[in-house]
Scaffold this motif. Structure first.
Motif, short mmCIF file in Angstrom:
data_model
loop_
_atom_site.label_atom_id
_atom_site.label_comp_id
_atom_site.label_asym_id
_atom_site.label_seq_id
_atom_site.Cartn_x
_atom_site.Cartn_y
_atom_site.Cartn_z
N GLY A 142 0.78 -1.23 0.00
CA GLY A 142 0.00 0.00 0.00
C GLY A 142 0.81 1.27 0.00
O GLY A 142 0.25 2.36 0.14
N LEU A 143 2.11 1.17 -0.18
CA LEU A 143 2.95 2.36 -0.14
C LEU A 143 2.76 3.25 -1.36
O LEU A 143 2.84 4.47 -1.25
N GLY A 144 2.51 2.66 -2.53
CA GLY A 144 2.24 3.47 -3.72
C GLY A 144 1.01 4.32 -3.53
O GLY A 144 0.99 5.51 -3.86
N PHE A 145 -0.03 3.72 -2.97
CA PHE A 145 -1.26 4.44 -2.65
C PHE A 145 -0.96 5.55 -1.65
O PHE A 145 -1.33 6.71 -1.85
N ALA A 146 -0.26 5.20 -0.58
CA ALA A 146 0.01 6.16 0.50
C ALA A 146 0.88 7.33 0.02
O ALA A 146 0.61 8.49 0.36
N ILE A 147 1.90 7.05 -0.77
CA ILE A 147 2.80 8.12 -1.20
C ILE A 147 2.11 9.03 -2.20
O ILE A 147 2.33 10.25 -2.21
N THR A 148 1.23 8.46 -3.03
CA THR A 148 0.47 9.30 -3.96
C THR A 148 -0.49 10.20 -3.20
O THR A 148 -0.60 11.40 -3.49
N ARG A 149 -1.17 9.66 -2.21
CA ARG A 149 -2.07 10.47 -1.38
C ARG A 149 -1.28 11.55 -0.63
O ARG A 149 -1.73 12.68 -0.51
N ALA A 150 -0.10 11.22 -0.15
CA ALA A 150 0.73 12.22 0.54
C ALA A 150 1.10 13.35 -0.41
O ALA A 150 1.09 14.53 -0.03
N ALA A 151 1.41 13.02 -1.66
CA ALA A 151 1.72 14.05 -2.65
C ALA A 151 0.49 14.92 -2.91
O ALA A 151 0.59 16.15 -3.06
N TYR B 149 -3.93 4.27 -8.93
CA TYR B 149 -4.50 5.61 -9.14
C TYR B 149 -6.02 5.55 -9.27
O TYR B 149 -6.71 6.45 -8.82
N ARG B 150 -6.53 4.49 -9.88
CA ARG B 150 -8.00 4.35 -9.98
C ARG B 150 -8.62 4.18 -8.60
O ARG B 150 -9.70 4.71 -8.35
N LYS B 151 -7.96 3.44 -7.71
CA LYS B 151 -8.47 3.29 -6.34
C LYS B 151 -8.56 4.63 -5.63
O LYS B 151 -9.46 4.86 -4.83
N ILE B 152 -7.62 5.51 -5.92
CA ILE B 152 -7.62 6.83 -5.30
C ILE B 152 -8.73 7.70 -5.88
O ILE B 152 -9.26 8.57 -5.21
N GLY B 153 -9.10 7.45 -7.14
CA GLY B 153 -10.15 8.23 -7.78
C GLY B 153 -9.74 8.93 -9.06
O GLY B 153 -10.53 9.64 -9.67
#
Length: 91
Positions: A40-49, A73-77
Motif C-alpha cells: 500500500g505504499l504506492g497508494f500512500a505516497i500518492t495520497r501524501a503528494a 491511481y484508480r483506487k484513489i479516484g
C-alpha cells in the motif's frame, strides 16, 4: 516542487514529487522499491503528494501512469483523461 518519502522500518521505501502551478498539482516520479511493493505504499505516497499539493493551493491533481500504477491511481479516484504517446531518444 516538493518531494515526499515513505519509510518502512527506517528504510526509504517509496517516493513521489509534486509541483503546484495554477491550482493543479502535477504528481511525478511515483516509485516504490520492489522489495516494499504490495504493502500500500504506492497508494500512500500518492495520497501524501496530493495532500502536499492541496496544502500548496491545488484544487485538482494530474499524473502520467504506468500500467503498474493504473490500478492504484484508480483506487484513489483518478480517471483517464487521454492517452499520450511517449517519445524517447537514445544517447
Amino acid at each position: 516542487m516538493a518531494n515526499v518519502l515513505a519509510t518502512l522500518d527506517g528504510q526509504p521505501a517509496a517516493c513521489a514529487s509534486v509541483c503546484v502551478k495554477d491550482g493543479a498539482a502535477g504528481i511525478y516520479c511515483v516509485a516504490t522499491l520492489e522489495e516494499f511493493r504490495g504493502r500500500g505504499l504506492g497508494f500512500a505516497i500518492t495520497r501524501a503528494a496530493m495532500v502536499e499539493g492541496t496544502r500548496k493551493g491545488a484544487s485538482h491533481a494530474l499524473l502520467h501512469a504506468t500500467e503498474m500504477g493504473i490500478p492504484i491511481y484508480r483506487k484513489i479516484g483518478f480517471t483517464e483523461q487521454c492517452r499520450a504517446p511517449i517519445y524517447g531518444f537514445g544517447m
